[in-house]
Design a protein around this motif. Structure first.
Motif, PDB file in Angstrom:
ATOM      1  N   ARG A  70      -3.077 -40.736  -7.989  1.00 37.21           N
ATOM      2  CA  ARG A  70      -4.049 -40.365  -6.956  1.00 37.21           C
ATOM      3  C   ARG A  70      -5.297 -41.253  -7.047  1.00 37.21           C
ATOM      4  O   ARG A  70      -5.822 -41.717  -6.023  1.00 37.21           O
ATOM      5  CB  ARG A  70      -4.426 -38.885  -7.125  1.00 37.21           C
ATOM      6  N   LEU A  71      -5.751 -41.503  -8.264  1.00 32.69           N
ATOM      7  CA  LEU A  71      -6.923 -42.345  -8.445  1.00 32.69           C
ATOM      8  C   LEU A  71      -6.671 -43.771  -7.972  1.00 32.69           C
ATOM      9  O   LEU A  71      -7.583 -44.455  -7.513  1.00 32.69           O
ATOM     10  CB  LEU A  71      -7.328 -42.362  -9.923  1.00 32.69           C
ATOM     11  N   ARG A  72      -5.419 -44.203  -8.095  1.00 27.63           N
ATOM     12  CA  ARG A  72      -5.073 -45.573  -7.712  1.00 27.63           C
ATOM     13  C   ARG A  72      -4.531 -45.657  -6.269  1.00 27.63           C
ATOM     14  O   ARG A  72      -4.091 -46.732  -5.838  1.00 27.63           O
ATOM     15  CB  ARG A  72      -4.017 -46.112  -8.676  1.00 27.63           C
ATOM     16  N   ASP A  73      -4.584 -44.560  -5.556  1.00 27.16           N
ATOM     17  CA  ASP A  73      -4.097 -44.549  -4.167  1.00 27.16           C
ATOM     18  C   ASP A  73      -4.952 -45.488  -3.310  1.00 27.16           C
ATOM     19  O   ASP A  73      -6.189 -45.404  -3.324  1.00 27.16           O
ATOM     20  CB  ASP A  73      -4.145 -43.131  -3.606  1.00 27.16           C
ATOM     21  N   ARG A  74      -4.307 -46.376  -2.563  1.00 29.47           N
ATOM     22  CA  ARG A  74      -5.017 -47.404  -1.808  1.00 29.47           C
ATOM     23  C   ARG A  74      -5.876 -46.836  -0.678  1.00 29.47           C
ATOM     24  O   ARG A  74      -6.860 -47.457  -0.269  1.00 29.47           O
ATOM     25  CB  ARG A  74      -4.009 -48.400  -1.216  1.00 29.47           C
ATOM     26  N   GLU A  75      -5.542 -45.674  -0.194  1.00 32.42           N
ATOM     27  CA  GLU A  75      -6.286 -45.103   0.919  1.00 32.42           C
ATOM     28  C   GLU A  75      -7.306 -44.059   0.492  1.00 32.42           C
ATOM     29  O   GLU A  75      -8.412 -44.000   1.038  1.00 32.42           O
ATOM     30  CB  GLU A  75      -5.316 -44.490   1.924  1.00 32.42           C
ATOM     31  N   ARG A  76      -6.963 -43.235  -0.480  1.00 29.25           N
ATOM     32  CA  ARG A  76      -7.841 -42.122  -0.856  1.00 29.25           C
ATOM     33  C   ARG A  76      -8.292 -42.169  -2.318  1.00 29.25           C
ATOM     34  O   ARG A  76      -8.909 -41.224  -2.798  1.00 29.25           O
ATOM     35  CB  ARG A  76      -7.131 -40.792  -0.604  1.00 29.25           C
ATOM     36  N   GLY A  77      -7.992 -43.259  -2.998  1.00 24.83           N
ATOM     37  CA  GLY A  77      -8.307 -43.329  -4.423  1.00 24.83           C
ATOM     38  C   GLY A  77      -9.748 -43.673  -4.727  1.00 24.83           C
ATOM     39  O   GLY A  77     -10.597 -43.768  -3.842  1.00 24.83           O
ATOM     40  N   CYS A  78     -10.010 -43.856  -6.013  1.00 23.39           N
ATOM     41  CA  CYS A  78     -11.347 -44.202  -6.492  1.00 23.39           C
ATOM     42  C   CYS A  78     -11.527 -45.716  -6.464  1.00 23.39           C
ATOM     43  O   CYS A  78     -10.695 -46.452  -7.016  1.00 23.39           O
ATOM     44  CB  CYS A  78     -11.524 -43.681  -7.925  1.00 23.39           C
ATOM     45  N   PRO A  79     -12.584 -46.202  -5.841  1.00 25.76           N
ATOM     46  CA  PRO A  79     -12.791 -47.652  -5.758  1.00 25.76           C
ATOM     47  C   PRO A  79     -12.799 -48.343  -7.123  1.00 25.76           C
ATOM     48  O   PRO A  79     -12.241 -49.433  -7.274  1.00 25.76           O
ATOM     49  CB  PRO A  79     -14.148 -47.776  -5.063  1.00 25.76           C
ATOM     50  N   TRP A  80     -13.427 -47.705  -8.107  1.00 26.78           N
ATOM     51  CA  TRP A  80     -13.483 -48.331  -9.439  1.00 26.78           C
ATOM     52  C   TRP A  80     -12.088 -48.447 -10.038  1.00 26.78           C
ATOM     53  O   TRP A  80     -11.707 -49.504 -10.553  1.00 26.78           O
ATOM     54  CB  TRP A  80     -14.381 -47.520 -10.366  1.00 26.78           C
ATOM     55  N   ASP A  81     -11.312 -47.362  -9.995  1.00 27.48           N
ATOM     56  CA  ASP A  81      -9.966 -47.382 -10.566  1.00 27.48           C
ATOM     57  C   ASP A  81      -9.081 -48.401  -9.854  1.00 27.48           C
ATOM     58  O   ASP A  81      -8.242 -49.055 -10.474  1.00 27.48           O
ATOM     59  CB  ASP A  81      -9.336 -45.990 -10.494  1.00 27.48           C
ATOM     60  N   LEU A  82      -9.266 -48.529  -8.557  1.00 24.99           N
ATOM     61  CA  LEU A  82      -8.462 -49.472  -7.787  1.00 24.99           C
ATOM     62  C   LEU A  82      -8.762 -50.922  -8.153  1.00 24.99           C
ATOM     63  O   LEU A  82      -7.885 -51.788  -8.036  1.00 24.99           O
ATOM     64  CB  LEU A  82      -8.712 -49.261  -6.285  1.00 24.99           C
ATOM     65  N   GLU A  83      -9.964 -51.194  -8.603  1.00 25.51           N
ATOM     66  CA  GLU A  83     -10.349 -52.558  -8.950  1.00 25.51           C
ATOM     67  C   GLU A  83      -9.807 -53.010 -10.305  1.00 25.51           C
ATOM     68  O   GLU A  83      -9.797 -54.205 -10.598  1.00 25.51           O
ATOM     69  CB  GLU A  83     -11.876 -52.685  -8.984  1.00 25.51           C
ATOM     70  N   GLN A  84      -9.364 -52.069 -11.112  1.00 26.75           N
ATOM     71  CA  GLN A  84      -9.015 -52.406 -12.490  1.00 26.75           C
ATOM     72  C   GLN A  84      -7.678 -53.129 -12.600  1.00 26.75           C
ATOM     73  O   GLN A  84      -6.787 -52.972 -11.777  1.00 26.75           O
ATOM     74  CB  GLN A  84      -9.012 -51.154 -13.356  1.00 26.75           C
ATOM     75  N   THR A  85      -7.580 -53.926 -13.687  1.00 27.39           N
ATOM     76  CA  THR A  85      -6.355 -54.651 -14.024  1.00 27.39           C
ATOM     77  C   THR A  85      -6.038 -54.399 -15.496  1.00 27.39           C
ATOM     78  O   THR A  85      -6.839 -53.792 -16.217  1.00 27.39           O
ATOM     79  CB  THR A  85      -6.535 -56.159 -13.804  1.00 27.39           C
ATOM     80  N   PHE A  86      -4.900 -54.892 -15.952  1.00 26.90           N
ATOM     81  CA  PHE A  86      -4.576 -54.761 -17.373  1.00 26.90           C
ATOM     82  C   PHE A  86      -5.685 -55.378 -18.229  1.00 26.90           C
ATOM     83  O   PHE A  86      -6.072 -54.821 -19.260  1.00 26.90           O
ATOM     84  CB  PHE A  86      -3.248 -55.472 -17.686  1.00 26.90           C
ATOM     85  N   GLU A  87      -6.205 -56.513 -17.798  1.00 21.08           N
ATOM     86  CA  GLU A  87      -7.220 -57.226 -18.573  1.00 21.08           C
ATOM     87  C   GLU A  87      -8.543 -56.460 -18.633  1.00 21.08           C
ATOM     88  O   GLU A  87      -9.199 -56.433 -19.685  1.00 21.08           O
ATOM     89  CB  GLU A  87      -7.459 -58.609 -17.976  1.00 21.08           C
ATOM     90  N   THR A  88      -8.929 -55.836 -17.526  1.00 23.26           N
ATOM     91  CA  THR A  88     -10.215 -55.127 -17.530  1.00 23.26           C
ATOM     92  C   THR A  88     -10.128 -53.796 -18.265  1.00 23.26           C
ATOM     93  O   THR A  88     -11.131 -53.321 -18.804  1.00 23.26           O
ATOM     94  CB  THR A  88     -10.710 -54.873 -16.088  1.00 23.26           C
ATOM     95  N   ILE A  89      -8.961 -53.198 -18.307  1.00 23.26           N
ATOM     96  CA  ILE A  89      -8.794 -51.904 -18.981  1.00 23.26           C
ATOM     97  C   ILE A  89      -8.570 -52.069 -20.482  1.00 23.26           C
ATOM     98  O   ILE A  89      -8.928 -51.186 -21.276  1.00 23.26           O
ATOM     99  CB  ILE A  89      -7.640 -51.115 -18.346  1.00 23.26           C
ATOM    100  N   ALA A  90      -8.012 -53.203 -20.896  1.00 27.37           N
ATOM    101  CA  ALA A  90      -7.693 -53.404 -22.318  1.00 27.37           C
ATOM    102  C   ALA A  90      -8.878 -53.138 -23.254  1.00 27.37           C
ATOM    103  O   ALA A  90      -8.715 -52.468 -24.285  1.00 27.37           O
ATOM    104  CB  ALA A  90      -7.138 -54.812 -22.540  1.00 27.37           C
ATOM    105  N   PRO A  91     -10.106 -53.611 -22.949  1.00 31.95           N
ATOM    106  CA  PRO A  91     -11.227 -53.315 -23.854  1.00 31.95           C
ATOM    107  C   PRO A  91     -11.507 -51.818 -23.992  1.00 31.95           C
ATOM    108  O   PRO A  91     -11.892 -51.351 -25.067  1.00 31.95           O
ATOM    109  CB  PRO A  91     -12.403 -54.045 -23.189  1.00 31.95           C
ATOM    110  N   TYR A  92     -11.315 -51.065 -22.910  1.00 33.56           N
ATOM    111  CA  TYR A  92     -11.513 -49.616 -22.979  1.00 33.56           C
ATOM    112  C   TYR A  92     -10.458 -48.973 -23.880  1.00 33.56           C
ATOM    113  O   TYR A  92     -10.745 -48.009 -24.610  1.00 33.56           O
ATOM    114  CB  TYR A  92     -11.446 -48.993 -21.584  1.00 33.56           C
TER     115      TYR A  92
END
Length: 255
Positions: free
Chosen positions: A3-25
């Motif tokens: 749901r967070l990654r849904d292209r129409e109703r999701g969260c803009p921040w979650d949609l922007e993330q990639t494997f590389e940006t999430i790895a540090p978290y």
């Protein structure tokens, strides 16, 4: 996460993330788990384990979107791996000691690498380059020790540590450049990891303990200075040292 990654109703921040940006978290959350364990804060540990699990779910969801695999495949893969690497539990194998089991574990991992087409047969094969360097140093030393390349006890490690410190001091005296100092200080840190290994002390735990101790005493120094309406920045080093010694003495007297 879907749901967070849904292209129409999701969260803009979650949609922007990639494997590389999430790895540090992901790495950060793993350290948060370790911190909660160190503090024996089980309520916090529950929350941090949830945060770490979310990282797994996040990566799995992005992989599913790209057509690589899904969360269920992650679970299946680790279950299969645990069964495969524990033949003494899930099959008829038996080992006479934990050390023998560890040798078999490494042999199974080597077979898995070979099956993937990895031709590296070194005793050091398969050690991730993505580990924190102190942890990679430890794993390199452990692997070398399994084939007998290790000091017999801790005393030669002390000798080596003194030798490496003397070399750093000599480089400073000679006005060495940053590259030489990097090389020599790296040797000191590598030997420190070896010392911790021989002492059976977890390097990360020891450093977290040292960091916490320094922070606690430094904050106490600041608090003492504030009682006189002053700050540490306004005091000469000798007075700051006196405050440090006072904070240290207070800790010792408090037990």
């Amino acid at each position: 996460m879907a749901r967070l990654r849904d292209r129409e109703r999701g969260c803009p921040w979650d949609l922007e993330q990639t494997f590389e940006t999430i790895a540090p978290y992901t790495i950060e959350e793993a350290y948060e788990v370790a911190d909660a364990i160190d503090r024996r804060d089980f309520a916090h540990l529950r929350d941090e384990l949830g945060d770490l699990l979310l990282q797994v779910v996040f990566h799995a969801r992005m992989a599913e979107e790209a057509g690589h695999f899904a969360f269920g495949d992650v679970v299946t893969a680790i279950c299969d791996k645990m069964v495969r690497r524990h033949p003494h539990v899930f099959a008829d194998a038996s080992f006479e000691s934990a050390e023998a089991q560890t040798v078999n574990w490494e042999a199974l991992k080597a077979d898995e690498r070979s099956a993937r087409g990895d031709a590296d047969t070194s005793a050091l094969a398969g050690i991730s380059r993505g580990l924190p360097e102190w942890q990679r140093a430890l794993k390199l030393q452990q692997r070398a020790a399994r084939v007998g390349f290790d000091w017999p006890d801790v005393n030669p490690v002390f000798d080596k540590l003194h030798e490496e410190i003397d070399e750093v001091r000599a480089e400073f005296t000679d006005g060495a450049d940053a590259q030489r100092l990097t090389d020599e200080i790296g040797d000191v840190l590598f030997v420190c990891v070896n010392l911790a290994r021989h002492a059976k002390v977890d390097v990360s735990h020891a450093l977290r303990h040292a960091n916490a101790k320094f922070e606690r005493r430094f904050r106490r120094m600041e608090a003492i200075a504030m009682t006189s309406g002053e700050t540490l920045a306004g005091k000469p080093l000798a007075e700051q040292d006196a405050l440090w010694n006072r904070a240290k003495a207070e800790e010792k007297s408090a037990g």
